[in-house]
Design an enzyme around this catalytic site. Structure first.
Site, PDB file in Angstrom:
ATOM      1  CE  LYS A 186      -3.137   2.216   3.210  1.00 49.91           C
ATOM      2  NZ  LYS A 186      -3.964   2.013   4.395  1.00 49.91           N
ATOM      3  CD  GLU A 204      10.114  -5.720   6.691  1.00 50.96           C
ATOM      4  OE1 GLU A 204       9.765  -4.631   6.197  1.00 50.96           O
ATOM      5  OE2 GLU A 204       9.931  -6.018   7.881  1.00 50.96           O
ATOM      6  N   GLY A 230      -4.299  -2.221   5.744  1.00 46.35           N
ATOM      7  CA  GLY A 230      -3.603  -3.396   5.211  1.00 46.35           C
ATOM      8  C   GLY A 230      -4.240  -4.704   5.652  1.00 46.35           C
ATOM      9  NE  ARG A 231      -5.171  -3.680  11.878  1.00 41.55           N
ATOM     10  CZ  ARG A 231      -4.465  -2.561  11.879  1.00 41.55           C
ATOM     11  NH1 ARG A 231      -3.376  -2.468  11.151  1.00 41.55           N
ATOM     12  NH2 ARG A 231      -4.861  -1.526  12.591  1.00 41.55           N
ATOM     13  CE  LYS A 255       6.900  -0.617   9.672  1.00 41.61           C
ATOM     14  NZ  LYS A 255       5.826   0.052   8.946  1.00 41.61           N
TER      15      LYS A 255
HETATM   16  O1  F6P Z   1       4.274  -2.493   9.562  1.00 41.05           O
HETATM   17  C1  F6P Z   1       2.939  -2.801   9.665  1.00 41.05           C
HETATM   18  C2  F6P Z   1       2.252  -2.599   8.346  1.00 41.05           C
HETATM   19  O2  F6P Z   1       2.072  -1.249   8.095  1.00 41.05           O
HETATM   20  C3  F6P Z   1       0.928  -3.340   8.297  1.00 41.05           C
HETATM   21  O3  F6P Z   1      -0.082  -2.660   8.896  1.00 41.05           O
HETATM   22  C4  F6P Z   1       0.765  -3.544   6.832  1.00 41.05           C
HETATM   23  O4  F6P Z   1      -0.181  -4.526   6.556  1.00 41.05           O
HETATM   24  C5  F6P Z   1       2.164  -3.935   6.447  1.00 41.05           C
HETATM   25  O5  F6P Z   1       2.999  -3.136   7.269  1.00 41.05           O
HETATM   26  C6  F6P Z   1       2.530  -3.750   4.998  1.00 41.05           C
HETATM   27  O6  F6P Z   1       2.392  -2.427   4.572  1.00 41.05           O
HETATM   28  P1  F6P Z   1       2.455  -2.039   3.053  1.00 41.05           P
HETATM   29  O7  F6P Z   1       1.312  -2.688   2.349  1.00 41.05           O
HETATM   30  O8  F6P Z   1       2.361  -0.538   3.015  1.00 41.05           O
HETATM   31  O9  F6P Z   1       3.772  -2.519   2.492  1.00 41.05           O
END
Ligand code: F6P
Length: 566
Positions: free
Chosen positions: A210, A216, A270-271, A526
């Site tokens: 997102k 990562e 995200g979740r 982070k």
């Molecule tokens: O670090 C937590 C988080 O922000 C989650 O809430 C989210 O699902 C995940 O990292 C991945 O985020 P993104 O889709 O922005 O890479």
């Protein structure tokens, strides 16, 4: 209104003080209709709450509590698109992702411009559908003219757990040629094992993020890009990389064409994002019509959640039951045990859903809570779990409320497309005997019965057991569980299950008065990791500026690492 100032709070505290007097044997003996009365239908799900340590009085007080803190208004505010994620000034509209075409949900931005959310979503889904059909039909060709065979979703957290869980759950519905792999961990072992044996010419990457800033995901995507271009050249990126993101400019900087970017919005957490373009890998695997079935399952539960009165609202009742155990009865964990191998990743999915949403100590208004919020959610698939941690569930000193999930039919039997070659090969051309599934269901029901009713010392003694062993072979019972049963694990049923748990999570968060939609608790780690990474790589910085333990660990790493510093 804060829940501790409601009229129900002291009553529920009083009822919890006598929690240890509640006895499931007595509750069932006193009410011959209990199993029936507390088994609630929700779409295709049959939800048996009768083995919970609940009385009508407790349930009434919990519903009264939810009503006094304004749960009905909170549900309406979320569905209308109000910015209930106050710390990020965002609306929370995962329910819009599965709303029927024509549903009116308008969002205004800070400049007053409005967006017709549902129309925009349906346009996006039409794009996703066209793309998936091309890939599934072998018409989306890689740079060397070959059709795609493997899709690798690179994402983490909500950009991984939902699609990875659903891909396993709906294995029976997968395309026979396409397979998906999921890479999330920054540990290179994850990407390396996903790439093992793959032909770059038939591999497609989905970079799902997102924010498109997640360390990562960007590191894995960068390495995957190098693997591809070293084999096929720079020009291969256009046909072998697509993205899902709310940050199209960052996607373009990474080198993925805007035409290959599927949109997300900041109002999808995200979740809560499986029904968005984050579900692209799932749509590729099961096809657009099955994906739509999953959305319609979610919608069915959304409509119930939006309209049923609190006292008959199944996700509300289940959420309040979980809150009763955590906040009033002080039970620290809850377990989710799917008796369906295909749902083995469901507990991990729920961990993010519930613990990232409600693992908070501060209320939305910034005031510290003075009660317990999110329990630790854990679990594993039955029957494997029986041979691992069920001993503790039955005879341990901690009471763990359990959710069992079980289906009346196995995943692969009776499907209209059971005869397709991919499926038959899985079973070596043979029919899977029913005895497997009957044994699975029998074990699930047996666990619920044993947890609830146990085996008294008198019952053990009556079997002629050596008196010295009687204490060891006695089961106190009285351990609560909910059993969720459905005919079969279809896309629609999976959608119903997901929405059921999402709305339970919402119910608890709103009653606790916390913001279930931010996750500031992940930020400190982070930013420290970014600092420490630079220090691990540095050969000049003698003493990093952390606490003594972290400084010493950095020194040990430098000494032990085979990597040459500098
Ligand atoms: O670090 C937590 C988080 O922000 C989650 O809430 C989210 O699902 C995940 O990292 C991945 O985020 P993104 O889709 O922005 O890479």
């Amino acid at each position: 209104m804060p829940l501790t100032t409601t009229t129900q709070w002291p009553k529920l505290e009083g009822l919890a003080a006598t929690f240890s007097d509640l006895d499931l044997r007595d509750l069932f003996a006193a009410d011959a209709n209990r199993a029936n009365r507390l088994t609630l239908p929700l779409g295709d799900l049959v939800i048996d709450l009768s083995k919970n340590l609940l009385t009508t009085e407790i349930l009434n007080e919990l519903v009264g509590l939810a009503s006094q803190v304004g749960l009905v208004e909170c549900i309406a505010a979320m569905l209308r698109g109000e910015r209930i994620n106050t710390t990020e000034n965002r609306a929370v509209l995962h329910t819009a992702l599965r709303a029927a075409a024509g549903t009116a949900i308008e969002l205004s931005d800070d400049c007053g411009a409005t967006t017709d959310v549902v129309s925009e979503l349906h346009r996006l889904r039409a794009r996703m559908t066209r793309f998936c059909e091309q890939v599934r039909d072998g018409l989306w060709l890689g740079v060397s003219g070959k059709p795609i065979k493997t899709v690798i979703n690179i994402g983490i957290g909500g950009s991984d757990l939902g699609p990875a869980m659903a891909y396993e759950a709906l294995a029976a519905f997968r395309h026979p040629r396409l397979r998906c792999r999921f890479v999330s961990n920054v540990d290179s072992a994850d990407l390396l094992s996903a790439l093992a044996g793959l032909d770059p010419a038939t591999t497609l990457f989905i970079v799902a993020s997102k924010s498109f800033t997640t360390a990562e995901t960007l590191m894995n995507a960068g390495t995957a890009r190098r693997w591809l271009t070293q084999n096929l050249g720079e020009q291969a990126v256009a046909q072998h990389f697509v993205a899902v993101s709310a940050a199209p400019s960052k996607v373009a900087e990474f080198g993925i064409e805007t035409a290959n970017c599927f949109e997300m919005w900041d109002w999808v957490g995200g979740r809560y994002s499986l029904a968005s373009a984050i579900g692209l890998s799932l749509m590729l695997a099961i096809g657009p019509p099955r994906f739509e079935e999953m959305l319609s399952g979610m919608r069915l539960v959304d409509e119930h959640f939006a309209t049923a009165p609190l006292a008959r609202n199944v996700p509300v009742i289940a959420g309040l039951t979980a809150l009763w155990y955590r906040t009033f009865c002080d039970l620290p964990t809850r377990a989710v045990l799917p008796y369906a191998h295909a749902l083995q990743r469901f507990p991990a999915y729920l961990q993010q859903l519930e613990m990232e949403s409600n693992g908070k100590t501060v209320r939305s208004n910034g005031v510290l809570v003075d009660f317990h919020t999110a329990p630790i959610v854990w679990g594993a698939a039955g029957t494997n779990a029986q041979h691992s941690f069920h001993q503790m569930l039955h005879q341990g000193t901690t009471i763990v409320p359990v959710d069992f999930i079980v289906f009346a039919n196995p995943d692969f039997a009776g499907l209209p497309d059971f005869a397709n070659p991919g499926q038959v090969d899985l079973l070596g051309g043979a029919e899977m005997p029913n005895s497997h599934h009957e044994a699975l269901v029998a074990n699930c029901l047996a666990q619920g019965q044993a947890l609830a009713f146990g085996k008294t010392s008198h019952e053990v003694a009556a079997t002629g057991t050596d008196p010295a062993l009687i204490p060891h072979r006695t089961f106190k019972g009285n351990r609560p569980s909910t059993t969720i049963l459905a005919k079969r694990l279809t896309p629609s049923v999976l959608g119903q299950l997901i929405a059921f748990y999402e709305h339970q999570t919402f119910t608890q968060g709103m009653v606790w008065g916390i913001n279930s939609f931010d996750q500031w608790g992940v930020e400190l780690g982070k930013s420290l990791a970014t600092e420490i990474l630079a220090e691990l790589r540095s050969s000049t910085l003698a003493t990093p500026g952390h606490d003594p333990s972290t400084n010493a660990l950095i020194s040990h790493y430098r000494r032990l690492s085979d990597r040459r510093l500098g």
